[in-house]
Scaffold this motif. Structure first.
Motif, PDB file in Angstrom:
ATOM      1  N   ASP A 154       0.847  -1.182   0.000  1.00 27.01           N
ATOM      2  CA  ASP A 154       0.000   0.000   0.000  1.00 27.01           C
ATOM      3  C   ASP A 154       0.885   1.236   0.000  1.00 27.01           C
ATOM      4  OD1 ASP A 154      -2.295  -1.588   0.218  1.00 27.01           O
ATOM      5  OD2 ASP A 154      -2.262  -1.521   2.414  1.00 27.01           O
ATOM      6  N   VAL A 155       0.373   2.339  -0.504  1.00 23.02           N
ATOM      7  CA  VAL A 155       1.084   3.608  -0.362  1.00 23.02           C
ATOM      8  C   VAL A 155       1.121   3.900   1.135  1.00 23.02           C
ATOM      9  CG1 VAL A 155       1.061   6.065  -0.884  1.00 23.02           C
ATOM     10  CG2 VAL A 155       0.375   4.417  -2.636  1.00 23.02           C
ATOM     11  N   ASP A 156       2.312   4.175   1.642  1.00 24.83           N
ATOM     12  CA  ASP A 156       2.522   4.332   3.081  1.00 24.83           C
ATOM     13  C   ASP A 156       3.058   5.729   3.375  1.00 24.83           C
ATOM     14  OD1 ASP A 156       2.549   3.526   5.737  1.00 24.83           O
ATOM     15  OD2 ASP A 156       4.418   2.398   5.570  1.00 24.83           O
ATOM     16  N   GLN A 157       2.827   6.163   4.587  1.00 15.29           N
ATOM     17  CA  GLN A 157       3.350   7.449   5.066  1.00 15.29           C
ATOM     18  C   GLN A 157       3.348   7.377   6.589  1.00 15.29           C
ATOM     19  OE1 GLN A 157       0.788  10.791   4.231  1.00 15.29           O
ATOM     20  NE2 GLN A 157       2.498  12.218   4.232  1.00 15.29           N
ATOM     21  N   HIS A 158       4.452   7.765   7.208  1.00 14.16           N
ATOM     22  CA  HIS A 158       4.548   7.723   8.663  1.00 14.16           C
ATOM     23  C   HIS A 158       5.543   8.781   9.136  1.00 14.16           C
ATOM     24  CE1 HIS A 158       8.140   5.349   7.715  1.00 14.16           C
ATOM     25  NE2 HIS A 158       7.350   4.538   7.029  1.00 14.16           N
ATOM     26  N   PRO A 159       5.427   9.209  10.387  1.00 18.09           N
ATOM     27  CA  PRO A 159       6.315  10.262  10.894  1.00 18.09           C
ATOM     28  C   PRO A 159       7.753   9.813  11.125  1.00 18.09           C
ATOM     29  CG  PRO A 159       4.832   9.526  12.632  1.00 18.09           C
ATOM     30  CD  PRO A 159       4.389   8.850  11.361  1.00 18.09           C
ATOM     31  N   GLU A 160       7.985   8.502  11.207  1.00 22.92           N
ATOM     32  CA  GLU A 160       9.330   7.989  11.449  1.00 22.92           C
ATOM     33  C   GLU A 160      10.175   8.052  10.173  1.00 22.92           C
ATOM     34  OE1 GLU A 160       6.284   6.238  14.043  1.00 22.92           O
ATOM     35  OE2 GLU A 160       6.511   6.161  11.869  1.00 22.92           O
ATOM     36  N   GLU A 161      11.458   8.385  10.317  1.00 16.46           N
ATOM     37  CA  GLU A 161      12.398   8.279   9.206  1.00 16.46           C
ATOM     38  C   GLU A 161      12.711   6.794   9.008  1.00 16.46           C
ATOM     39  OE1 GLU A 161      15.595  11.513   8.871  1.00 16.46           O
ATOM     40  OE2 GLU A 161      15.177  11.339  11.029  1.00 16.46           O
ATOM     41  N   GLN A 162      13.067   6.422   7.783  1.00 18.16           N
ATOM     42  CA  GLN A 162      13.309   5.017   7.467  1.00 18.16           C
ATOM     43  C   GLN A 162      14.475   4.891   6.495  1.00 18.16           C
ATOM     44  OE1 GLN A 162       9.777   3.120   5.938  1.00 18.16           O
ATOM     45  NE2 GLN A 162      10.899   1.416   5.034  1.00 18.16           N
ATOM     46  N   ILE A 163      15.278   3.864   6.717  1.00 16.36           N
ATOM     47  CA  ILE A 163      16.264   3.433   5.726  1.00 16.36           C
ATOM     48  C   ILE A 163      15.983   1.961   5.463  1.00 16.36           C
ATOM     49  CG2 ILE A 163      18.693   2.947   5.228  1.00 16.36           C
ATOM     50  CD1 ILE A 163      19.431   5.346   6.939  1.00 16.36           C
ATOM     51  N   SER A 164      15.850   1.603   4.188  1.00 12.46           N
ATOM     52  CA  SER A 164      15.641   0.215   3.789  1.00 12.46           C
ATOM     53  C   SER A 164      16.890  -0.287   3.080  1.00 12.46           C
ATOM     54  CB  SER A 164      14.428   0.103   2.855  1.00 12.46           C
ATOM     55  OG  SER A 164      13.249   0.433   3.553  1.00 12.46           O
ATOM     56  N   GLY A 213      22.178  -5.165  -1.702  1.00 11.94           N
ATOM     57  CA  GLY A 213      23.220  -4.214  -1.330  1.00 11.94           C
ATOM     58  C   GLY A 213      22.820  -2.758  -1.473  1.00 11.94           C
ATOM     59  N   ASP A 214      21.692  -2.485  -2.132  1.00 11.22           N
ATOM     60  CA  ASP A 214      21.232  -1.096  -2.288  1.00 11.22           C
ATOM     61  C   ASP A 214      20.444  -0.654  -1.062  1.00 11.22           C
ATOM     62  OD1 ASP A 214      22.329  -0.890  -4.840  1.00 11.22           O
ATOM     63  OD2 ASP A 214      20.467  -1.490  -5.835  1.00 11.22           O
ATOM     64  N   LYS A 215      20.307   0.657  -0.921  1.00  4.01           N
ATOM     65  CA  LYS A 215      19.551   1.204   0.200  1.00  4.01           C
ATOM     66  C   LYS A 215      18.679   2.360  -0.274  1.00  4.01           C
ATOM     67  CE  LYS A 215      23.729   3.690   1.242  1.00  4.01           C
ATOM     68  NZ  LYS A 215      24.155   3.419  -0.105  1.00  4.01           N
ATOM     69  N   GLN A 216      17.628   2.634   0.507  1.00  5.99           N
ATOM     70  CA  GLN A 216      16.704   3.721   0.194  1.00  5.99           C
ATOM     71  C   GLN A 216      16.388   4.476   1.472  1.00  5.99           C
ATOM     72  OE1 GLN A 216      14.959   4.726  -2.883  1.00  5.99           O
ATOM     73  NE2 GLN A 216      14.711   6.439  -1.485  1.00  5.99           N
ATOM     74  N   PHE A 232      11.119   0.842  -5.543  1.00  7.76           N
ATOM     75  CA  PHE A 232      10.667   1.767  -4.516  1.00  7.76           C
ATOM     76  C   PHE A 232      10.205   3.038  -5.202  1.00  7.76           C
ATOM     77  CE2 PHE A 232      12.633  -0.308  -0.804  1.00  7.76           C
ATOM     78  CZ  PHE A 232      11.791   0.135   0.207  1.00  7.76           C
ATOM     79  N   GLU A 233       9.039   3.522  -4.811  1.00  6.46           N
ATOM     80  CA  GLU A 233       8.593   4.843  -5.238  1.00  6.46           C
ATOM     81  C   GLU A 233       8.515   5.705  -3.990  1.00  6.46           C
ATOM     82  OE1 GLU A 233       5.037   7.208  -7.586  1.00  6.46           O
ATOM     83  OE2 GLU A 233       5.118   5.020  -7.681  1.00  6.46           O
ATOM     84  N   VAL A 234       9.320   6.757  -3.959  1.00 10.61           N
ATOM     85  CA  VAL A 234       9.390   7.649  -2.809  1.00 10.61           C
ATOM     86  C   VAL A 234       9.144   9.063  -3.300  1.00 10.61           C
ATOM     87  CG1 VAL A 234      10.829   8.519  -0.930  1.00 10.61           C
ATOM     88  CG2 VAL A 234      11.028   6.121  -1.629  1.00 10.61           C
ATOM     89  N   ASN A 235       8.060   9.662  -2.800  1.00 10.33           N
ATOM     90  CA  ASN A 235       7.707  11.039  -3.166  1.00 10.33           C
ATOM     91  C   ASN A 235       7.636  11.218  -4.690  1.00 10.33           C
ATOM     92  OD1 ASN A 235       6.893  13.533  -2.221  1.00 10.33           O
ATOM     93  ND2 ASN A 235       8.950  14.404  -2.294  1.00 10.33           N
ATOM     94  N   VAL A 283       6.735  11.222   4.149  1.00  8.35           N
ATOM     95  CA  VAL A 283       6.780  11.206   2.683  1.00  8.35           C
ATOM     96  C   VAL A 283       6.062   9.945   2.184  1.00  8.35           C
ATOM     97  CG1 VAL A 283       8.322  10.964   0.694  1.00  8.35           C
ATOM     98  CG2 VAL A 283       8.863  12.588   2.495  1.00  8.35           C
ATOM     99  N   LEU A 284       5.213  10.113   1.174  1.00  8.20           N
ATOM    100  CA  LEU A 284       4.515   8.974   0.585  1.00  8.20           C
ATOM    101  C   LEU A 284       5.513   8.037  -0.093  1.00  8.20           C
ATOM    102  CD1 LEU A 284       1.460  10.767  -1.056  1.00  8.20           C
ATOM    103  CD2 LEU A 284       1.434   9.357   1.006  1.00  8.20           C
ATOM    104  N   HIS A 285       5.327   6.726   0.122  1.00  5.95           N
ATOM    105  CA  HIS A 285       6.210   5.739  -0.508  1.00  5.95           C
ATOM    106  C   HIS A 285       5.477   4.418  -0.701  1.00  5.95           C
ATOM    107  CE1 HIS A 285       6.756   5.406   3.860  1.00  5.95           C
ATOM    108  NE2 HIS A 285       7.028   4.129   3.665  1.00  5.95           N
ATOM    109  N   GLN A 286       6.013   3.623  -1.636  1.00  3.77           N
ATOM    110  CA  GLN A 286       5.409   2.333  -1.963  1.00  3.77           C
ATOM    111  C   GLN A 286       6.491   1.403  -2.487  1.00  3.77           C
ATOM    112  OE1 GLN A 286       2.653   2.318  -5.316  1.00  3.77           O
ATOM    113  NE2 GLN A 286       1.402   0.766  -4.306  1.00  3.77           N
ATOM    114  N   VAL A 287       6.298   0.107  -2.260  1.00  2.79           N
ATOM    115  CA  VAL A 287       7.248  -0.891  -2.759  1.00  2.79           C
ATOM    116  C   VAL A 287       6.515  -1.901  -3.637  1.00  2.79           C
ATOM    117  CG1 VAL A 287       7.048  -2.440  -0.762  1.00  2.79           C
ATOM    118  CG2 VAL A 287       9.131  -2.452  -2.116  1.00  2.79           C
TER     119      VAL A 287
END
Length: 93
Positions: A27-37, A58-61, A46-49, A67-71
Motif C-alpha cells: 500500500d502507499v505508506d506514510q509515517h512520521p518515522e524516518e526510514q532506511i531500507s 546491497g542497495d539502500k533507500q 521503490f517509489e518515494v515522493n 513522505v509517501l512511498h510504496q514498494v
C-alpha cells in the motif's frame, strides 16, 4: 506475502527484517518515522515522493518523515528496515 520480524527496538531505533514474495505490491505508506531500507536479497521498485528506483541486493533507500512511498517486489526479497523513532504501530501489532 509479507513476513516481519522485529530484530531490535532499543532506544530510539528499530530494526525490522521483512520478507516479501515476488509480485507483492505494498500500500502507499506514510509515517512520521524516518526510514532506511537495505536490500539484503532480491529486487524491488521503490517509489518515494513520486520518484521510482529499482533496488537490488546491497542497495539502500532513505525515506524521510511523512513522505509517501510504496514498494513493488520484482524478485522475492529480504529487506532490513531501520526506523527512528520506533514505529509503535509495528511493535503493538
Amino acid at each position: 506475502m509479507v513476513k516481519r520480524e522485529i530484530l531490535s527496538s532499543d532506544g530510539s531505533l528499530m530494526l525490522v527484517k521483512v520478507q516479501l514474495a515476488k509480485g507483492f505490491i505494498g500500500d502507499v505508506d506514510q509515517h512520521p518515522e524516518e526510514q532506511i531500507s537495505y536490500i539484503e536479497k532480491g529486487k524491488v521498485e521503490f517509489e518515494v515522493n513520486g520518484e521510482k528506483r529499482i533496488l537490488a541486493e546491497g542497495d539502500k533507500q532513505y525515506i524521510p518523515s511523512n513522505v509517501l512511498h510504496q514498494v513493488k517486489v520484482l524478485e522475492e526479497c529480504v529487506i532490513l528496515d531501520i526506523f527512528t523513532p520506533i514505529r509503535r504501530d509495528l511493535v503493538q501489532g
